[in-house]
Design a protein around this motif. Sequence first.
Motif, PDB file in Angstrom:
ATOM      1  N   THR A 118       0.804  -1.223   0.000  1.00 42.97           N
ATOM      2  CA  THR A 118       0.000   0.000   0.000  1.00 42.97           C
ATOM      3  C   THR A 118       0.834   1.269   0.000  1.00 42.97           C
ATOM      4  O   THR A 118       0.302   2.364   0.148  1.00 42.97           O
ATOM      5  CB  THR A 118      -0.916   0.015   1.235  1.00 42.97           C
ATOM      6  N   ALA A 119       2.145   1.149  -0.177  1.00 41.73           N
ATOM      7  CA  ALA A 119       3.011   2.326  -0.075  1.00 41.73           C
ATOM      8  C   ALA A 119       2.781   3.290  -1.239  1.00 41.73           C
ATOM      9  O   ALA A 119       2.505   4.463  -1.044  1.00 41.73           O
ATOM     10  CB  ALA A 119       4.474   1.890  -0.009  1.00 41.73           C
ATOM     11  N   LYS A 120       2.880   2.803  -2.436  1.00 42.96           N
ATOM     12  CA  LYS A 120       2.677   3.640  -3.624  1.00 42.96           C
ATOM     13  C   LYS A 120       1.675   2.939  -4.530  1.00 42.96           C
ATOM     14  O   LYS A 120       2.032   2.079  -5.321  1.00 42.96           O
ATOM     15  CB  LYS A 120       4.010   3.858  -4.351  1.00 42.96           C
ATOM     16  N   GLY A 121       0.456   3.329  -4.399  1.00 46.34           N
ATOM     17  CA  GLY A 121      -0.590   2.631  -5.125  1.00 46.34           C
ATOM     18  C   GLY A 121      -0.984   1.366  -4.380  1.00 46.34           C
ATOM     19  O   GLY A 121      -0.665   1.176  -3.205  1.00 46.34           O
ATOM     20  N   LEU A 122      -1.670   0.473  -5.050  1.00 45.69           N
ATOM     21  CA  LEU A 122      -2.128  -0.778  -4.444  1.00 45.69           C
ATOM     22  C   LEU A 122      -1.816  -1.911  -5.409  1.00 45.69           C
ATOM     23  O   LEU A 122      -2.434  -2.037  -6.454  1.00 45.69           O
ATOM     24  CB  LEU A 122      -3.637  -0.702  -4.156  1.00 45.69           C
ATOM     25  N   ARG A 123      -0.840  -2.734  -5.044  1.00 49.75           N
ATOM     26  CA  ARG A 123      -0.452  -3.842  -5.918  1.00 49.75           C
ATOM     27  C   ARG A 123      -0.176  -5.068  -5.056  1.00 49.75           C
ATOM     28  O   ARG A 123       0.207  -4.964  -3.887  1.00 49.75           O
ATOM     29  CB  ARG A 123       0.785  -3.480  -6.745  1.00 49.75           C
ATOM     30  N   THR A 124      -0.379  -6.214  -5.650  1.00 49.62           N
ATOM     31  CA  THR A 124      -0.217  -7.460  -4.913  1.00 49.62           C
ATOM     32  C   THR A 124       1.257  -7.818  -4.770  1.00 49.62           C
ATOM     33  O   THR A 124       2.089  -7.463  -5.615  1.00 49.62           O
ATOM     34  CB  THR A 124      -0.946  -8.609  -5.623  1.00 49.62           C
ATOM     35  N   ILE A 125       1.557  -8.527  -3.691  1.00 43.85           N
ATOM     36  CA  ILE A 125       2.904  -9.060  -3.466  1.00 43.85           C
ATOM     37  C   ILE A 125       2.759 -10.541  -3.141  1.00 43.85           C
ATOM     38  O   ILE A 125       1.678 -11.021  -2.786  1.00 43.85           O
ATOM     39  CB  ILE A 125       3.647  -8.310  -2.337  1.00 43.85           C
ATOM     40  N   ASP A 126       3.858 -11.278  -3.274  1.00 49.28           N
ATOM     41  CA  ASP A 126       3.805 -12.737  -3.158  1.00 49.28           C
ATOM     42  C   ASP A 126       3.664 -13.216  -1.722  1.00 49.28           C
ATOM     43  O   ASP A 126       3.065 -14.265  -1.471  1.00 49.28           O
ATOM     44  CB  ASP A 126       5.057 -13.357  -3.785  1.00 49.28           C
ATOM     45  N   GLN A 127       4.230 -12.487  -0.765  1.00 48.39           N
ATOM     46  CA  GLN A 127       4.172 -12.934   0.616  1.00 48.39           C
ATOM     47  C   GLN A 127       4.042 -11.725   1.544  1.00 48.39           C
ATOM     48  O   GLN A 127       4.216 -10.591   1.123  1.00 48.39           O
ATOM     49  CB  GLN A 127       5.419 -13.738   0.984  1.00 48.39           C
ATOM     50  N   TRP A 128       3.723 -12.045   2.781  1.00 44.13           N
ATOM     51  CA  TRP A 128       3.498 -10.962   3.720  1.00 44.13           C
ATOM     52  C   TRP A 128       4.790 -10.220   4.011  1.00 44.13           C
ATOM     53  O   TRP A 128       5.867 -10.793   4.112  1.00 44.13           O
ATOM     54  CB  TRP A 128       2.929 -11.514   5.037  1.00 44.13           C
ATOM     55  N   ALA A 129       4.635  -8.882   4.147  1.00 42.53           N
ATOM     56  CA  ALA A 129       5.748  -8.026   4.528  1.00 42.53           C
ATOM     57  C   ALA A 129       5.218  -6.986   5.503  1.00 42.53           C
ATOM     58  O   ALA A 129       4.018  -6.660   5.478  1.00 42.53           O
ATOM     59  CB  ALA A 129       6.349  -7.343   3.300  1.00 42.53           C
ATOM     60  N   PRO A 130       6.062  -6.476   6.389  1.00 34.68           N
ATOM     61  CA  PRO A 130       5.596  -5.450   7.329  1.00 34.68           C
ATOM     62  C   PRO A 130       4.980  -4.260   6.591  1.00 34.68           C
ATOM     63  O   PRO A 130       5.400  -3.895   5.492  1.00 34.68           O
ATOM     64  CB  PRO A 130       6.867  -5.055   8.077  1.00 34.68           C
ATOM     65  N   ASN A 131       3.976  -3.665   7.225  1.00 31.08           N
ATOM     66  CA  ASN A 131       3.266  -2.493   6.692  1.00 31.08           C
ATOM     67  C   ASN A 131       2.519  -2.789   5.389  1.00 31.08           C
ATOM     68  O   ASN A 131       2.256  -1.870   4.607  1.00 31.08           O
ATOM     69  CB  ASN A 131       4.234  -1.323   6.476  1.00 31.08           C
ATOM     70  N   SER A 132       2.229  -4.049   5.155  1.00 37.39           N
ATOM     71  CA  SER A 132       1.395  -4.406   4.008  1.00 37.39           C
ATOM     72  C   SER A 132      -0.011  -4.724   4.521  1.00 37.39           C
ATOM     73  O   SER A 132      -0.236  -4.876   5.725  1.00 37.39           O
ATOM     74  CB  SER A 132       1.971  -5.604   3.260  1.00 37.39           C
ATOM     75  N   TRP A 133      -0.941  -4.819   3.588  1.00 39.08           N
ATOM     76  CA  TRP A 133      -2.333  -5.129   3.949  1.00 39.08           C
ATOM     77  C   TRP A 133      -2.622  -6.583   3.571  1.00 39.08           C
ATOM     78  O   TRP A 133      -2.456  -6.972   2.416  1.00 39.08           O
ATOM     79  CB  TRP A 133      -3.270  -4.164   3.226  1.00 39.08           C
ATOM     80  N   VAL A 134      -3.040  -7.366   4.567  1.00 37.00           N
ATOM     81  CA  VAL A 134      -3.410  -8.753   4.338  1.00 37.00           C
ATOM     82  C   VAL A 134      -4.944  -8.815   4.236  1.00 37.00           C
ATOM     83  O   VAL A 134      -5.646  -8.580   5.224  1.00 37.00           O
ATOM     84  CB  VAL A 134      -2.919  -9.673   5.462  1.00 37.00           C
ATOM     85  N   GLN A 135      -5.439  -9.132   3.059  1.00 38.18           N
ATOM     86  CA  GLN A 135      -6.885  -9.250   2.852  1.00 38.18           C
ATOM     87  C   GLN A 135      -7.254 -10.725   2.857  1.00 38.18           C
ATOM     88  O   GLN A 135      -6.813 -11.498   2.009  1.00 38.18           O
ATOM     89  CB  GLN A 135      -7.305  -8.603   1.536  1.00 38.18           C
ATOM     90  N   VAL A 136      -8.081 -11.128   3.820  1.00 38.95           N
ATOM     91  CA  VAL A 136      -8.510 -12.515   3.950  1.00 38.95           C
ATOM     92  C   VAL A 136     -10.007 -12.574   3.665  1.00 38.95           C
ATOM     93  O   VAL A 136     -10.804 -11.922   4.337  1.00 38.95           O
ATOM     94  CB  VAL A 136      -8.211 -13.074   5.356  1.00 38.95           C
TER      95      VAL A 136
END
Length: 308
Positions: free
Chosen positions: A7-25
């Motif tokens: 969520t830092a610059k825009g909204l794009r998916t990443i492969d695994q969890w990272a700090p300060n990311s959004w986990v949508q379940v």
Amino acid sequence: MRTYWNTAKGLRTIDQWAPNSWVQVTCPTQEDADFLQNTLHIPDYFLDDIADTEERARYDYDDGWILIILRIPYVKEVKSRTPFTTIPLGIILKGDVCITVCNYETNMMIDFVTYQQKRGVGFTDSVDLVFRLFLSTAVWFLKRLKQINSRIEDAKQHLDRKVDNADLISLSRLQDSLTYFATSIRGNETLLSKLKFKLPVDELDADLIEDVNIEMNQARETTGIYSNILESTMDTYANIINNNMSTVMKTLTIVSMFLMVPTLVASFFGMNLINGMEDNPIGFPVVVVLSVLFTASFWWYARLKAWL
């Protein structure tokens, strides 16, 4: 199903969890629950609370973990007693962890992600994400209310045709939906007023909260207006059904009265008593003529009294 968003610059998916990311379940499986509890170490009862469809909008705090339960609108795809209802959306926060959990796949969350991607800005922090979810919820309440109003208007247009109990039951189910909406909107407004003091709100968040308050207020007032309109429409339907029933009963009563007149004449001359007509060859025609005359007289009297 889990989706990780940067969520830092825009909204794009990443492969695994990272700090300060959004986990949508969405529609969490056992694997998702194990990840949240064993990897991110969220309290286990958080998921149970979110899974409870009757859970009210509220705020909870446990050992640094923040649980926010928001009521969002939901449309049941299958035929149901309440086509429009609300379900809980859980938001879990702690430090660099930001998680949303919903046990249903909703158009609101799909639209929320799509809109944020079009914005191309992302979120300044997890608090910004929370209040934008509040704003999206209010907007979607208004969208669902427009759909309910469309159904009410369709029902009004059918008032001139034959009305039955099925129409009244359909409107009653919409009334249940509006009741759920009104209760959930009030709960969200109360929760929002508490979060102003529970979360670190900056100047940008304050402006966003003001927008949310405006949308929530509009949704609450719109729900009240549509509830009054629906109640009036249901009363009209009920009156039409009662009027139709009265018309049927009036018709049956008049028919019974018309049949009673010739029956009375025939019964009088058909009694096993001496009446002077036993051996008269024109007895039967006389009875028929008398029945016709008495019936015609009753018909004239009924017209004079405006019974017909």
